[in-house]
Scaffold this active site. Structure first.
Site, mmCIF file in Angstrom:
data_model
loop_
_atom_site.group_PDB
_atom_site.id
_atom_site.type_symbol
_atom_site.label_atom_id
_atom_site.label_comp_id
_atom_site.label_asym_id
_atom_site.label_seq_id
_atom_site.Cartn_x
_atom_site.Cartn_y
_atom_site.Cartn_z
ATOM 1 N N ASP A 101 0.847 -1.194 0.000
ATOM 2 C CA ASP A 101 0.000 0.000 0.000
ATOM 3 C C ASP A 101 0.883 1.245 0.000
ATOM 4 O O ASP A 101 2.042 1.195 0.429
ATOM 5 C CB ASP A 101 -0.871 0.029 1.264
ATOM 6 C CG ASP A 101 -1.832 -1.141 1.322
ATOM 7 O OD1 ASP A 101 -2.149 -1.700 0.253
ATOM 8 O OD2 ASP A 101 -2.260 -1.489 2.444
HETATM 9 N N1 URA Z 1 -1.142 -5.986 3.721
HETATM 10 C C1 URA Z 1 -1.649 -4.731 3.789
HETATM 11 O O1 URA Z 1 -2.687 -4.500 4.392
HETATM 12 N N2 URA Z 1 -0.968 -3.755 3.181
HETATM 13 C C2 URA Z 1 0.209 -3.939 2.534
HETATM 14 O O2 URA Z 1 0.791 -2.981 2.024
HETATM 15 C C3 URA Z 1 0.723 -5.249 2.476
HETATM 16 C C4 URA Z 1 0.025 -6.262 3.072
#
Ligand code: URA
Length: 232
Positions: A101
């Site tokens: 993310d």
């Molecule tokens: N899980 C998440 O919620 N976000 C990420 O960036 C990676 C795994």
């Protein structure tokens, strides 16, 4: 290799644009203008396009310590892209191996080798990804065994048809967890903690299989060694 393929693998040109460039007389091999796209060449030949010598780029394998505010995407958005932090030719060919993310920090792999990328991400290969997860509130000892069991069994997340694969949870501090996943669903870590009533305030990926960030500082990147590539 055919000359049109050599051009498409060493420049941003597609095969059909490469043929057009050749047709216009822009491409030479060892000083001679060549218009036949089927002409066979290899790296011992001096291939030029508009006078510029070309070299095959080959497959690249990179690790990046992604800072927050950077997006793992190929299209341009409001945020800088992970590939914008890398200095290599023909960056648009590199793709992130899975995604973090925009607010997640940590280890991101990038490559233009689709098969390798598939090997790293395929849940069947059970390549563990370790996350350091900071929670808004402590996960009390009384709730820990239940959380460990639910993550180990698998949870059915909102909007999913299959439960998550078994994951490993351990606490490092009351608000800092270590979670190892063997798959990569959308926002998986945040959704798994939400399912047990916890809010994730910071998320950092420390390792993927045998690879970890080591001394790589936030925003830095490096190419993988042959051994590291072969480890998957
Ligand atoms: N899980 C998440 O919620 N976000 C990420 O960036 C990676 C795994």
């Amino acid at each position: 290799m055919r000359l049109d393929r050599f051009l498409s693998e060493s420049t941003e040109l597609t095969r059909s644009l490469a043929k057009k460039a050749m047709h216009r007389g822009e491409v030479s091999v060892d000083g001679e203008v060549i218009k036949n796209p089927a002409t066979q060449v290899d790296e011992t030949r001096r291939v030029t396009w508009n006078g510029q010598p070309l070299a095959l780029v080959g497959l690249r394998y990179v690790m990046l310590h992604k800072p927050g505010g950077v997006e793992c995407t190929a299209r341009r958005t409001l945020y800088p892209r992970a590939i914008d932090l890398i200095e290599l030719p023909m960056l648009e060919r590199l793709q992130t191996v899975g995604r973090l993310d925009v607010d997640t920090t940590g280890l991101v792999l990038l490559t233009d080798d689709g098969q390798w990328s598939h090997r790293v991400t395929s849940p069947k290969r059970r390549c563990g990804k370790v996350y350091r997860v900071t929670l808004a509130d402590p996960l009390e000892d009384s709730a820990l065994d239940d959380a460990i069991a639910r993550f180990a069994e698998g949870l059915l997340l909102d909007g999913e048809e299959k439960p998550t694969r078994p994951a490993e949870l351990a606490m490092r501090e009351p608000t800092v967890a270590e979670l190892t996943l063997f798959e990569g669903k959308y926002h998986q870590v945040k959704r798994m903690f939400a399912a047990i009533g916890h809010h994730v305030v910071a998320l950092h990926r420390e390792s993927i299989g045998p690879l970890s960030l080591g001394e790589l500082a936030e925003g830095e990147w490096r190419e993988l060694s042959e051994e590291e590539v072969a480890a998957f």
